[in-house]
Each structure stands twice: as C-alpha cells, then as structure tokens.
Enzyme design. Structure first.
Site, PDB file in Angstrom:
ATOM      1  N   TYR A 149       0.859  -1.184   0.000  1.00  0.00           N
ATOM      2  CA  TYR A 149       0.000   0.000   0.000  1.00  0.00           C
ATOM      3  C   TYR A 149       0.890   1.227   0.000  1.00  0.00           C
ATOM      4  O   TYR A 149       1.903   1.274   0.708  1.00  0.00           O
ATOM      5  CB  TYR A 149      -0.883   0.002   1.252  1.00  0.00           C
ATOM      6  CG  TYR A 149      -1.699   1.268   1.420  1.00  0.00           C
ATOM      7  CD1 TYR A 149      -2.980   1.363   0.882  1.00  0.00           C
ATOM      8  CD2 TYR A 149      -1.177   2.372   2.088  1.00  0.00           C
ATOM      9  CE1 TYR A 149      -3.720   2.530   1.009  1.00  0.00           C
ATOM     10  CE2 TYR A 149      -1.910   3.537   2.222  1.00  0.00           C
ATOM     11  CZ  TYR A 149      -3.186   3.613   1.677  1.00  0.00           C
ATOM     12  OH  TYR A 149      -3.904   4.767   1.806  1.00  0.00           O
ATOM     13  N   GLU A 164      -3.496   7.566  -3.974  1.00  0.00           N
ATOM     14  CA  GLU A 164      -3.456   6.282  -3.276  1.00  0.00           C
ATOM     15  C   GLU A 164      -3.278   5.135  -4.268  1.00  0.00           C
ATOM     16  O   GLU A 164      -4.017   5.038  -5.249  1.00  0.00           O
ATOM     17  CB  GLU A 164      -4.756   6.071  -2.486  1.00  0.00           C
ATOM     18  CG  GLU A 164      -4.756   4.797  -1.665  1.00  0.00           C
ATOM     19  CD  GLU A 164      -6.087   4.602  -0.939  1.00  0.00           C
ATOM     20  OE1 GLU A 164      -6.087   4.654   0.297  1.00  0.00           O
ATOM     21  OE2 GLU A 164      -7.109   4.399  -1.608  1.00  0.00           O
TER      22      GLU A 164
END
Ligand code: GDP
Ligand code: MN
Length: 399
Positions: free
Chosen positions: A109, A197
C-alpha cells in the site's frame, strides 16, 4: 473532485509511474477490441466507478480469452455494483478498464495525503497492501509507516529509501520502488491532489514495481489551474444537485435532510446548519451562495434546493456585506416566478432573515411582491426555530 482509475493511471503514467498497459471501454465490442490490442495472455476487466472495494464485490475480473472478456464486459456494463464504499444503493458501471494482467508477487500500500496537524504532506506505506487496508489501519496501525514531507523541500530521496526498506521490498525492487514514490509525489504536488493512493502497489514475477490500482482526489480550489483535469469530471458519478451547483458557482454540499438553507459565507452557513440541528431539524444541505450574489444565482440556488422534492422548507439566512439584500430579495421573487405556475408562490415554506447592506430595500421588494409561503424572521435563532417547526408541522399533516 474524483476521477476514474483509468484516468488516474494516465495522469500517473505521464509522471513516470509504472502502470499496466490498458484502455478504457464504453461497450462490450470496445472491450473485446481493446483486449486484442493489449499484450499478454491474461487481461483484467475492471469496473470503473468512483468507489473502491470493487475486487470484493466482483468488479475486477481476470480473463484468459476473448470470449471471457466478452462475457465479463457483458456482465459488468450496466450493472449496479454495491461495494463497501458505494453505500447500499451502489453505483452503475458505465465504463470498463481493460488491462494487461500482472503476475503479482506481493501487494503493498502506498499513498500521499495532506496532514493538517503538521501542515505536511505525509507518505504512508504498508506491506499489508491489497483489499484489507482499512482493517490494517484499525487493528494494526503500527504496520502503516509514515514519512512526513516538508512541502518547502519536497520528498527527499533518503525518505523514499527509508520507506522502501521499511516495507521490505526485495533488493532488486528497492530502486524501482523509490523511483515510483518520487514520481507519485511529483504527481501529487504537480496536480494539486488532496489524495494519491495506490492500493495495491505490487512487485511482479518479472521484478517490476507497478501501480495496479490508482486513486487521485483533487483539491477543488485548485482546479482552475488544471483545465485538463477538470475535463475528466464524470457528472454521472456525482450528486446531480452538487454538479448543478458547481456549474452555477455555488458552494453546495448535500447533507441528506429536509430543511434546506441558503446562506452567504461558509462560517454563517455552518452556524446555520448547527442552528437547524439545535432546533431538532435535519439540514438538507450546506449552501454558501458567496459574496457576489445576483438574482439569477439566488433563483438557481432555489431551483437546486427544491429539485426532487428533497426540501420541505427553506431557511434563507443572509448577512449582507458585499452581498446586497435587495439583490437577494429580487432573487427570491424571481425564483417564485420560475418555479410556480402563478408566479407568486413557492412550494414549501421559506423563512427569510435578511440583515445588512440594502436591507430596507430588500424588505420592501418582498413586501411589494408578496409570495405565498414566505415569512420574514427578525433573528437567526428565531428563523431557524420557525422553519424547523413549519417542516415538522407539514410532516405531521402528511401523516
Ligand atoms: P479495488 O478492490 O476497487 O480496490 O480494486 P483493485 O484495482 O485494487 O483490484 C482488487 C484486487 O484485484 C487487487 O488487490 C488484486 O489482488 C486483484 N488484481 C487486480 N489486477 C490484477 C492483475 O493484473 N492480476 C492479478 N493476478 N490480480 C489483480
Ligand atoms: Mn484497490
């Protein structure tokens, strides 16, 4: 403002971020055609909606043949996809992304957001990437690593390096991971993002570091600097009232309740929403008409508030500074002309509190052209209480 994954990936590619080869498709035929033009034996068919959680909801399909691509495209296009992020109503899939499949070794991530507390951009990374990042954040926050970036100097190479090592990228991927972080940071700053993101960021069997998903949010206040981003707006993904308001230059947020309010100035608008809540009402919206209200703008605001029958009452709370109360009053009169058949009524009770510049003239205008349903209120508190009581009384009558 949000954009679709395929659009985000195009932006990121232009900044040097590695993303899979892919093309958007708006029809089944286009999906099959695009799949044929993309290399590799596995193609990913991805639903494009302004919400994540698609993988778990069946919105991301791996296909191994043109027939499979066709079948998945048929299944997804037009489908209402309900994911953790869409709410129970779901979102209709109108676009697909057809992408070359990646051979994933591990999912990570990576994101950039603005941290208000430190007034820095913060880079966040985790080894536990993929579809459960919310759970990681809630249950094992120590697995999320942060680097605070001073906006005056930007992301420094040693910070990217520290992140790459902390996430335990394999040795042959460290440099590639660092480079991707630098490119993503440049995109974040260069495009005035409020969020960038990548979940998941993956290492592949081939030893590459690839952004497999991409989500960019943009600071609305900076959009004027990015006309090419503004063009990517997909109105079908947004609340129609919010889009209409944005087009009219109104600051409008739908809050879901039934007591609408029209206010000038963000501070007064928030105070008004609080006041409606205090008297037991549910605010339908936050609406700041701004400081340069013309009668047209006010009338448009009325049309938006009344659309779809959401508002059961409207509280107009204007403190005229730069705004002129007479122009606001004229806007209310014009709105009545536009929305009612007789030109002199509004479909729901409207409580008006006017104060400030040209207030006498404003009150005169409303007296000269009486509109059924419009009530003047001397104070903000009194006005909020009156409109909430009127809406509650109307609800009781309806049963
Ligand atoms: P989201 O669920 O809406 O966030 O959609 P993502 O784009 O993140 O995709 C969800 C999941 O699908 C990812 O976490 C991957 O596990 C999987 N996925 C996406 N693309 C590929 C691919 O090219 N190959 C493989 N094997 N899995 C993929
Ligand atoms: Mn994702």
């Amino acid at each position: 403002m949000n954009i679709h994954e395929y659009q985000s990936k195009a932006v990121l590619r232009s900044y040097g971020v590695t993303v899979p080869e892919g093309k958007p498709a708006f029809s089944v035929e286009e999906a099959v055609k695009n799949a044929a033009e993309i290399p590799g034996d596995v193609k990913v068919v991805k639903a494009q909606i302004h919400a994540g959680g698609r993988g778990k909801a069946g919105g991301v399909k791996l296909s191994h043949s043109p027939e499979e691509v066709r079948a998945y495209a048929q299944e997804l296009l037009g489908k209402i996809l309900v994911t953790k992020q869409t709410g129970p109503a779901g979102k209709q899939v109108n676009r697909l992304l057809i992408e070359a499949g990646s051979h994933i070794r591990k999912e990570y991530y990576l994101s950039f957001v603005i941290d208000r507390q430190t007034a820095c951009v913060v880079m966040m990374g985790s080894e536990e990437g993929g579809m459960e990042i919310e759970q990681v954040a809630a249950e094992t926050p120590e697995k999320i690593i942060k680097e605070y970036i001073d906006p005056a100097v930007g992301l420094l190479p040693f910070q990217a390096s520290r992140m790459a090592y902390a996430l335990h990228f394999p040795a042959e991927c460290i440099r590639k991971a660092e480079k991707l972080m630098m490119c993503l940071y440049n995109a974040f700053v260069g495009e005035d993002c409020s969020l960038a993101e990548i979940n998941p960021l993956v290492t592949t069997e081939e030893g590459d570091v690839v952004a497999l998903d991409a989500k960019l949010n943009f600071d609305d206040s900076a959009l004027f600097r990015h006309p090419e981003i503004t063009e990517l707006r997909d109105a079908s993904e947004e609340d129609p009232k919010e889009s209409a308001a944005a087009a009219a230059g109104l600051n409008y947020v739908n809050l879901g309740g039934d007591v609408a309010c029209m206010v000038n100035g963000a501070g007064l608008a928030m105070a008004t929403v609080d006041m409606i809540k205090f008297y037991g009402g549910e605010p339908a919206n936050f609406l700041d008409v701004g400081g340069d209200s013309t009668p047209e703008k006010i009338a448009t605001a009325f049309r938006i508030m009344l659309a779809g029958g959401q508002a059961k009452g409207i509280f107009v709370n204007i403190f005229g500074g730069i705004n002129k109360c007479d122009l606001v009053a004229q806007g209310i009169v014009d709105a009545a002309k536009m929305v009612s058949e007789d030109g002199h009524s509004l479909p729901v009770p409207v409580v008006v509190r006017l104060e400030g510049t040209n207030v006498e003239r404003g009150r005169e205008i409303l007296k000269e052209t009486p509109i059924a349903n419009v009530i003047m209120a001397p104070t903000m508190e009194g006005g909020a209480e009156t409109i909430v009581n009127l809406v509650h009384a109307a609800e009781k009558q309806e049963g």
